[in-house]
Design an enzyme around this catalytic site. Structure first.
Site, PDB file in Angstrom:
ATOM      1  N   HIS A  56      18.729 -48.842 -49.757  1.00 35.54           N
ATOM      2  CA  HIS A  56      19.543 -48.338 -48.625  1.00 35.54           C
ATOM      3  C   HIS A  56      20.937 -48.949 -48.670  1.00 35.54           C
ATOM      4  O   HIS A  56      21.211 -49.856 -47.882  1.00 35.54           O
ATOM      5  CB  HIS A  56      18.867 -48.695 -47.307  1.00 35.54           C
ATOM      6  CG  HIS A  56      19.380 -47.924 -46.141  1.00 35.54           C
ATOM      7  ND1 HIS A  56      20.446 -48.329 -45.362  1.00 35.54           N
ATOM      8  CD2 HIS A  56      18.984 -46.764 -45.593  1.00 35.54           C
ATOM      9  CE1 HIS A  56      20.653 -47.475 -44.395  1.00 35.54           C
ATOM     10  NE2 HIS A  56      19.785 -46.513 -44.506  1.00 35.54           N
ATOM     11  N   PHE A  57      21.802 -48.616 -49.365  1.00 32.93           N
ATOM     12  CA  PHE A  57      21.839 -47.718 -50.507  1.00 32.93           C
ATOM     13  C   PHE A  57      22.279 -48.548 -51.696  1.00 32.93           C
ATOM     14  O   PHE A  57      23.178 -49.365 -51.533  1.00 32.93           O
ATOM     15  CB  PHE A  57      22.823 -46.583 -50.256  1.00 32.93           C
ATOM     16  CG  PHE A  57      22.534 -45.819 -48.979  1.00 32.93           C
ATOM     17  CD1 PHE A  57      21.553 -44.833 -48.967  1.00 32.93           C
ATOM     18  CD2 PHE A  57      23.209 -46.097 -47.804  1.00 32.93           C
ATOM     19  CE1 PHE A  57      21.284 -44.113 -47.807  1.00 32.93           C
ATOM     20  CE2 PHE A  57      22.943 -45.391 -46.632  1.00 32.93           C
ATOM     21  CZ  PHE A  57      21.977 -44.391 -46.643  1.00 32.93           C
TER      22      PHE A  57
END
Length: 151
Positions: A56-57
């Site tokens: 994420h991410f």
């Protein structure tokens, strides 16, 4: 009222004595102010090594909003479960209202968690929660909680 009497220096050891969360889900690193049942100021140091950043991410790591809310709830639980009548109990989410995310929280940030308990009726209550990075608000929500006996 003498505000200084609520200044505390709780680290992980003291926090773990109050709330049941453990790694990798303990999202509060220290508490600097605590009025049992009324208000708490706590901190989460956001490291680039957090487990959630791998997905994420990967190219632009951002702390998930749901985990910011969870960190706020854990901070609020420290204040609630420090009250004499709720010691050795557990706090659960009853709901989340008015959640807003104002800025990204990224590796290297220190998240300041401020929760003021605005209502308690029996084992239920509501907390006004705000998260900051520096002096900028990152998130806010109204957190509804229920306190229960541990199994």
């Amino acid at each position: 009222m003498d505000e200084d009497k609520f200044n505390v220096n709780f680290g992980l050891k003291e926090i773990k004595q109050i709330i049941p969360h453990r790694y990798p889900f303990l999202l509060v690193d220290k508490v600097t102010y605590m009025e049992p049942g009324k208000k708490v100021v706590a901190y989460k140091n956001v490291s680039g090594n957090e487990y959630f950043f791998s997905g994420h991410f990967p190219e632009e790591p951002v702390m998930p909003g749901v985990l910011i809310i969870e960190a706020l709830a854990q901070a609020g639980a420290v204040a609630i479960l420090s009250q004499r009548e709720f010691k050795n109990k557990i706090a659960f989410f009853g709901g989340i209202k008015k959640a807003r995310f104002r800025r990204k929280v990224i590796p290297g940030d220190t998240l300041k968690l401020v929760v003021e308990i605005i209502k308690i009726k029996g084992p239920a209550g509501v907390g006004k929660a705000e998260a900051y990075v520096g002096d900028k608000k990152a998130a806010e929500a109204e957190l509804i909680f229920m306190v229960e006996d541990k199994n």
